[in-house]
Write a protein that holds these residues in place. Sequence first.
Motif, PDB file in Angstrom:
ATOM      1  N   ARG A 218       0.858  -1.174   0.000  1.00 31.90           N
ATOM      2  CA  ARG A 218       0.000   0.000   0.000  1.00 31.90           C
ATOM      3  C   ARG A 218       0.899   1.229   0.000  1.00 31.90           C
ATOM      4  O   ARG A 218       1.983   1.208   0.585  1.00 31.90           O
ATOM      5  N   LEU A 219       0.443   2.294  -0.684  1.00 31.15           N
ATOM      6  CA  LEU A 219       1.280   3.493  -0.771  1.00 31.15           C
ATOM      7  C   LEU A 219       0.422   4.693  -0.413  1.00 31.15           C
ATOM      8  O   LEU A 219      -0.695   4.835  -0.934  1.00 31.15           O
ATOM      9  N   ILE A 220       0.894   5.539   0.517  1.00 34.04           N
ATOM     10  CA  ILE A 220       0.153   6.766   0.750  1.00 34.04           C
ATOM     11  C   ILE A 220       1.036   7.967   0.462  1.00 34.04           C
ATOM     12  O   ILE A 220       2.249   7.927   0.639  1.00 34.04           O
ATOM     13  N   MET A 221       0.377   9.030  -0.044  1.00 34.46           N
ATOM     14  CA  MET A 221       1.093  10.232  -0.404  1.00 34.46           C
ATOM     15  C   MET A 221       0.556  11.358   0.460  1.00 34.46           C
ATOM     16  O   MET A 221      -0.657  11.484   0.628  1.00 34.46           O
ATOM     17  N   MET A 222       1.465  12.133   1.019  1.00 27.43           N
ATOM     18  CA  MET A 222       1.030  13.218   1.905  1.00 27.43           C
ATOM     19  C   MET A 222       1.422  14.564   1.326  1.00 27.43           C
ATOM     20  O   MET A 222       2.407  14.694   0.600  1.00 27.43           O
ATOM     21  N   ASN A 223       0.615  15.579   1.645  1.00 27.95           N
ATOM     22  CA  ASN A 223       0.936  16.952   1.271  1.00 27.95           C
ATOM     23  C   ASN A 223       0.285  17.889   2.271  1.00 27.95           C
ATOM     24  O   ASN A 223      -0.893  17.755   2.574  1.00 27.95           O
ATOM     25  N   LYS A 224       1.058  18.812   2.799  1.00 35.89           N
ATOM     26  CA  LYS A 224       0.569  19.819   3.746  1.00 35.89           C
ATOM     27  C   LYS A 224      -0.260  19.215   4.877  1.00 35.89           C
ATOM     28  O   LYS A 224      -1.342  19.708   5.205  1.00 35.89           O
ATOM     29  N   GLY A 225       0.227  18.144   5.443  1.00 33.31           N
ATOM     30  CA  GLY A 225      -0.420  17.572   6.612  1.00 33.31           C
ATOM     31  C   GLY A 225      -1.607  16.686   6.314  1.00 33.31           C
ATOM     32  O   GLY A 225      -2.286  16.232   7.234  1.00 33.31           O
ATOM     33  N   ARG A 226      -1.915  16.472   5.029  1.00 36.46           N
ATOM     34  CA  ARG A 226      -3.042  15.612   4.691  1.00 36.46           C
ATOM     35  C   ARG A 226      -2.577  14.423   3.863  1.00 36.46           C
ATOM     36  O   ARG A 226      -1.554  14.504   3.191  1.00 36.46           O
ATOM     37  N   ILE A 227      -3.397  13.365   3.915  1.00 35.30           N
ATOM     38  CA  ILE A 227      -3.128  12.235   3.024  1.00 35.30           C
ATOM     39  C   ILE A 227      -3.899  12.494   1.743  1.00 35.30           C
ATOM     40  O   ILE A 227      -5.130  12.582   1.745  1.00 35.30           O
ATOM     41  N   LEU A 244       2.964   8.332 -10.827  1.00 32.98           N
ATOM     42  CA  LEU A 244       2.880   8.755  -9.436  1.00 32.98           C
ATOM     43  C   LEU A 244       3.086  10.263  -9.325  1.00 32.98           C
ATOM     44  O   LEU A 244       2.330  10.974  -8.647  1.00 32.98           O
ATOM     45  N   LEU A 245       4.116  10.771 -10.023  1.00 25.90           N
ATOM     46  CA  LEU A 245       4.391  12.206  -9.986  1.00 25.90           C
ATOM     47  C   LEU A 245       3.238  12.981 -10.615  1.00 25.90           C
ATOM     48  O   LEU A 245       2.852  14.055 -10.145  1.00 25.90           O
ATOM     49  N   GLY A 246       2.656  12.407 -11.686  1.00 22.97           N
ATOM     50  CA  GLY A 246       1.517  13.033 -12.353  1.00 22.97           C
ATOM     51  C   GLY A 246       0.325  13.150 -11.417  1.00 22.97           C
ATOM     52  O   GLY A 246      -0.323  14.196 -11.344  1.00 22.97           O
ATOM     53  N   GLU A 247       0.057  12.053 -10.706  1.00 28.11           N
ATOM     54  CA  GLU A 247      -1.036  12.053  -9.726  1.00 28.11           C
ATOM     55  C   GLU A 247      -0.854  13.175  -8.721  1.00 28.11           C
ATOM     56  O   GLU A 247      -1.793  13.878  -8.375  1.00 28.11           O
ATOM     57  N   PHE A 248       0.404  13.315  -8.238  1.00 26.80           N
ATOM     58  CA  PHE A 248       0.676  14.331  -7.226  1.00 26.80           C
ATOM     59  C   PHE A 248       0.348  15.710  -7.780  1.00 26.80           C
ATOM     60  O   PHE A 248      -0.319  16.512  -7.122  1.00 26.80           O
ATOM     61  N   GLU A 249       0.808  15.999  -9.007  1.00 25.25           N
ATOM     62  CA  GLU A 249       0.567  17.318  -9.600  1.00 25.25           C
ATOM     63  C   GLU A 249      -0.923  17.573  -9.791  1.00 25.25           C
ATOM     64  O   GLU A 249      -1.426  18.656  -9.551  1.00 25.25           O
ATOM     65  N   ARG A 250      -1.637  16.512 -10.226  1.00 20.62           N
ATOM     66  CA  ARG A 250      -3.065  16.649 -10.493  1.00 20.62           C
ATOM     67  C   ARG A 250      -3.818  17.008  -9.207  1.00 20.62           C
ATOM     68  O   ARG A 250      -4.650  17.921  -9.189  1.00 20.62           O
ATOM     69  N   ILE A 251      -3.476  16.317  -8.093  1.00 21.81           N
ATOM     70  CA  ILE A 251      -4.239  16.529  -6.862  1.00 21.81           C
ATOM     71  C   ILE A 251      -3.831  17.807  -6.153  1.00 21.81           C
ATOM     72  O   ILE A 251      -4.660  18.594  -5.711  1.00 21.81           O
ATOM     73  N   SER A 252      -2.518  18.035  -6.057  1.00 22.10           N
ATOM     74  CA  SER A 252      -2.071  19.153  -5.236  1.00 22.10           C
ATOM     75  C   SER A 252      -1.888  20.423  -6.055  1.00 22.10           C
ATOM     76  O   SER A 252      -1.745  21.503  -5.495  1.00 22.10           O
TER      77      SER A 252
END
Lengths: 264, 308
Positions: A218-227, A244-252
Motif C-alpha cells: 500500500r502506498l500513501i502520499m502526503m501533502n501539507k499535513g493531509r493524506i 505517481l508524480l503526475g497524480e501528485f501534480e493533479r491533486i495538489s
Amino acid sequence: MLDLVNVSKLFNPGTLDEKVALMNINMKFSPGDFVTVIGSNGAGKSTLMNVISGVMKPDTGEVRIEGSEIQQLPEYRRSRWIGRVFQDPMAGTAPRMSIEENLAMAYTRGKKRGFGWGVTTSKRNLFREQLQRLGIGLENRLSAKVGLLSGGERQALSLLMATFTKPQILLLDEHTAALDPSRAELITQLTEDIVSELRLTTLMVTHNMEQAIRLGNRLIMMNKGRIILDIPEERKQSLTVSQLLGEFERISGQQLSDDRIVLG
Amino acid sequence: MLTSIYGAISLGLILSLMALGVYITFRILDFPDLTVDGSFATGGAISAIMITQGYNPWIATLGALAGGLIAGACTGVLHTKGKINGLLAGILMMIALYSINIRIMGKPNVSVVNLPTLISPFHKPIGLYIAVLFVAIIIIKLLLDAFLKTDLGLALRATGDNSRMIRSFGSNTDTTIIIGVSLSNGLVAVSGALMAQDGGYADTTMGVGMIVIGLASVIIGEAIFGARTVFIATLAVIFGSILYRIVVAFALRVPWLEASDLKLITALIVIVALVLPTIQRAMKQKNLARKRSLELSTITASDQGGKR
C-alpha cells in the motif's frame, strides 16, 4: 491493528509561524500491512511517525493500537508495541556500548528493567544467531563498541534491534537515506526479509519513488499535513514513477518538491 | 616523606568513592552534577552527628548513604521533572545543602575524635589501614561494575549515551537519570562520612571544591589507564584519585607553593586535561581536511584535463 482517527497536530499554534503538520488524518492499518509513505518536504511524514510512536502527542484525535487508545501514553510506554528505525544511523544504537549490550537493551523492550544480568550466555547465543541473519559478520564482534561500526552496519543492527522482539508495528523513517547505494540496497533487502517473515505492520517513509512503488502492499502520499492519495496493492503493482508524480501534480496542483527525492 | 605518601594513598582511597560518584554523573550520564560539594559534607555531617549520639558507626555511615541518595534524587527530580538546567539544579541543591548540613549538625562542625568510628579499629598501622581501605573500595567498585551490567544498569548507561534510543526501547529516561544522580551522591556522601571519620571531624566546608577534585581523578585515571570497559574505567577512577593525592602531596613540598594554592592547581589540572584533547582533535581535523582537499583538487584538475 493501528488506527488513526481525526489526528491533527499544529506547530507554533496561534503565531505567525503556525504550521499545519497533520490535519484530520484518518487511517486504518491491518495486521501485516506494509505501507510506504511519500510526500514533499514538510508534508507531515515525520510528524505522522512521531505521533504514532509517542515522541509527540496529537493536538486532537485518537491513536489506537488493537482498539485501545494510546495517544496520551509517553513514548517509552508505547515501545512495547512499536519498533522504530531512524534516518540517522547514529540514532538507533548506543555508540559507547558493545553490540551485545545494545541487543540486550532491545531484548528488554517494553519489559521492566531490574537487576537481572543484561547479557547472559543464553541471550548471547540468541544474539549471535540473530546477527548471523544480517550476513555482515557482526556475530563475531559481539563485544565490539557500536561506535566502531560503519553507518551501514549500525543501521543493520538498528533494524535487527527494532524488530527481533517482534513488536506489532514497525516505523521506518527514511532509514536508508543516509547510506550509500549499495548499503541502502542491503538494508532494504533486510527490511523486506524481516518484515515478511515476522509479518510486522510497517510504515516506511521514503524519498525513493521506485522503492515506494516496489515495496509493500500500500502506498500513501502526503501533502501539507493531509493524506492526498492512498493506493491499494492492486493499483500499486502497475504504477510507474511518472504516473505517481503526475497524480501528485493533479491533486495538489504543484510539482512534488523535495530536495532529496530519488526517482529510482 | 613516606608518611605523607601513605597519607596520600589512604586519603585517595577514601575520596575515590566520591570520584566514582562523579564518574557516574559526569561520564556515564553526561550530567555535570554540582550537588557533590554539598552532599559530601552532608555525608560527613550525618555520620559525625550520629556517632556523637552513640550510634554504631556502620549505622551512621549507612545514614550518610541515605542522606546522599536523597540529596541526589532531589537534584535529579529538579532537572527531569522541574526542567531546570542540570548545572543549575546541582548548584541549587548544593546551596540548599549548605544550610541543611548546619541544621543536621546544629553547628558548623562536629568532632568525632576519640569516639569509635568505622576506621578506628584499623587506623594503625598505616599498612593495614591502606589494605583494609583498598579491599573495601574494590568491593564497592565491583558491586558498581556489576550493577552497570544489569538491565537497569545498561539503561542507565544508554541514557547518557543515546537517550532517544533507550526511550524507543521503553526506558523512562527521567527515572534512570534520577536513579543515577541519586546513586552518585550516595557514594559521594559515604566518601564524606569516611573522610569525617578519618579526619576526626565533619565541617560544613569540607565539600568545597570536591566536584573538581573528583573530575581531576576521573580525567587523570582515564588518561593513564583508559576507559575501554566499565571494569577498567572504574579501576582507573580509583587509581586516578590516589595519583591525584600523590601529586598534591608532592606539590605541597614545593617551597614556593602554599597549601592554599591547592585548589588553583586542581583547577589547572582539570582545565589542561579538558582543553588539550579538544585542541588535539581540532588540529588533527584541520590537517586531515587540508590533506584531503589537496588530494581532491588534484583529482578534479586531472579530470577536467581529460575532458578537454
